[in-house]
Write an enzyme that holds these catalytic residues in place. Structure first.
Site, short mmCIF file in Angstrom:
data_model
loop_
_atom_site.label_atom_id
_atom_site.label_comp_id
_atom_site.label_asym_id
_atom_site.label_seq_id
_atom_site.Cartn_x
_atom_site.Cartn_y
_atom_site.Cartn_z
N PRO A 31 0.83 -1.21 0.00
CG PRO A 31 -0.21 -1.20 2.09
CD PRO A 31 0.63 -2.04 1.18
N GLY B 41 3.78 3.44 5.29
CA GLY B 41 4.89 3.07 6.17
C GLY B 41 5.49 1.72 5.86
N GLY C 281 7.19 1.09 2.93
CA GLY C 281 8.32 1.22 2.00
C GLY C 281 7.96 1.09 0.54
CG ASP D 31 11.67 3.43 4.12
OD1 ASP D 31 11.84 3.28 5.34
OD2 ASP D 31 10.59 3.81 3.62
O1 PMV Z 1 6.86 6.05 6.39
P1 PMV Z 1 8.07 5.33 5.92
O2 PMV Z 1 7.90 3.88 5.76
O3 PMV Z 1 8.68 5.95 4.70
O4 PMV Z 1 9.15 5.44 7.11
C1 PMV Z 1 9.69 6.66 7.41
C2 PMV Z 1 10.66 6.54 8.55
C3 PMV Z 1 11.06 7.91 9.09
O5 PMV Z 1 12.00 7.66 10.14
C4 PMV Z 1 9.85 8.63 9.66
C5 PMV Z 1 11.71 8.79 8.04
C6 PMV Z 1 13.07 8.33 7.59
O6 PMV Z 1 13.51 8.81 6.54
O7 PMV Z 1 13.72 7.54 8.29
#
Ligand code: PMV
Length: 317
Positions: free
Chosen positions: A102, A106, A108, A153
């Site tokens: 999705p 969060g 990736g 990520d």
């Molecule tokens: O929302 P995602 O899966 O892209 O995770 C972001 C993680 C953060 O720590 C909020 C941002 C980052 O670049 O590490």
């Protein structure tokens, strides 16, 4: 025809604080993935990308530039980065890209789409990339998506290994003494990471000492979690997840739905739960005993989760 896949990912500890130099822990999520297939196209037809999930076909018109919009950044920019890296002119190829990850949740999605596209294109051109070469290319794509990403990520998705990650340092694999089971539950609300990362930056600029202390506390939790995972002390990991979630709430990146799913998981017997990724939407992750996994998953669905994925984190090798 050449095909390449890339998994999703889940951050177990340390999101947001990782942007400010604290450690974080993430694992690949193989239950969802992006896959790209490359086929030859007629002479002179150039490079096109077909994304059947969203019914769009895009063409790569040049090696530089293009609109700074989500579709270009997701499907064309990674290919521009790859062709520039290989110093290769625009080839006559047709790429189909599909994903079960999705978007803006969060897990990736952006990094996985880019990884599948770049891997597939470079292999089709006869230059398959080592992960150490690929990772900085996908980081460039993440920068285009998010502005100031930590790099977690792209690292976990490219290497497909659990990682203990510190911004700017080489990824560190870490010991997993015993397998443990996670449930990943989706609120169904998408939330762009760029926005929550920007908001946390404003918060930090307004109250650097207070917010800096929260980042340090989150970093401390990630360090402890690494030790617990290495020692096989899985039950105490749950407590660390709960504490990490509370600190993320203080950073204003939780939401009513995320809190509701975490609470439902704990009430149904999960060992701990927290939001995962950028927050304000997307997914939570809950740690469960195998015997409780089905009933916790059911409780999450009753509390409004639109999807629940069960995954086991195993010792590698
Ligand atoms: O929302 P995602 O899966 O892209 O995770 C972001 C993680 C953060 O720590 C909020 C941002 C980052 O670049 O590490």
């Amino acid at each position: 025809m050449v095909r390449a896949d890339a998994p999703g990912k889940i951050i177990l500890f340390g999101e947001h604080a990782v942007v400010y130099g604290q450690p974080a822990i993430a694992v690949p999520l193989h239950a969802v993935q992006a896959s790209a297939t490359v086929e030859p196209a007629p002479y002179g037809s150039g490079l096109s990308v077909y994304a059947p999930d969203i019914g769009q076909t895009l063409r790569l018109e040049s090696l530089d530039g293009g609109p700074d919009d989500p579709l270009h950044n997701a499907f064309i920019f990674p290919l521009q980065v790859a062709l520039r890296y290989l110093q290769h002119p625009i080839p006559d190829l047709s790429i189909t890209i599909r994903s079960t990850i999705p978007i803006a949740s969060g897990l990736g999605s952006g990094a996985a789409l880019a990884t599948a596209l770049v891997r597939a294109l470079c292999s089709a051109l006869g230059h398959p990339l080592f992960n150490d070469e690929l990772n900085p290319l996908i980081f460039q794509v993440e920068q285009r998506h998010h502005g100031t990403p930590s790099g977690i990520d792209n690292t976990v998705i490219v290497y497909e290994q659990p990682v203990y990650f510190i911004r700017g340092a080489p990824p560190q694999p870490f010991a997993i003494a015993r397998p443990f089971t996670l449930l990943v539950a989706d609120t169904g609300h998408s939330s762009p990471t760029r926005k929550t990362v920007d908001d946390v930056r404003h918060l930090y600029e307004t109250a650097p000492e207070q917010i800096g202390a929260i980042f340090s506390a989150i970093g401390g939790i990630a360090r402890q979690a690494r030790e617990k995972i290495a020692a096989g002390e899985i039950a105490s990991l749950g407590l660390l997840m709960d504490r990490n979630h509370d600190l993320l709430c203080q950073l204003t990146v939780s939401s009513e739905a995320l809190d509701r799913l975490c609470a439902a998981a704990r009430t149904a017997g999960a060992l701990g739960a927290k939001l995962s990724g950028g927050g304000r939407g997307g997914n939570i992750v809950a740690l469960v005993d195998d015997a409780r996994a089905a009933s916790v998953a059911e409780a999450l669905r009753s509390a409004g989760a639109v999807n629940v994925i069960q995954t086991v984190v195993k010792p590698s090798g």
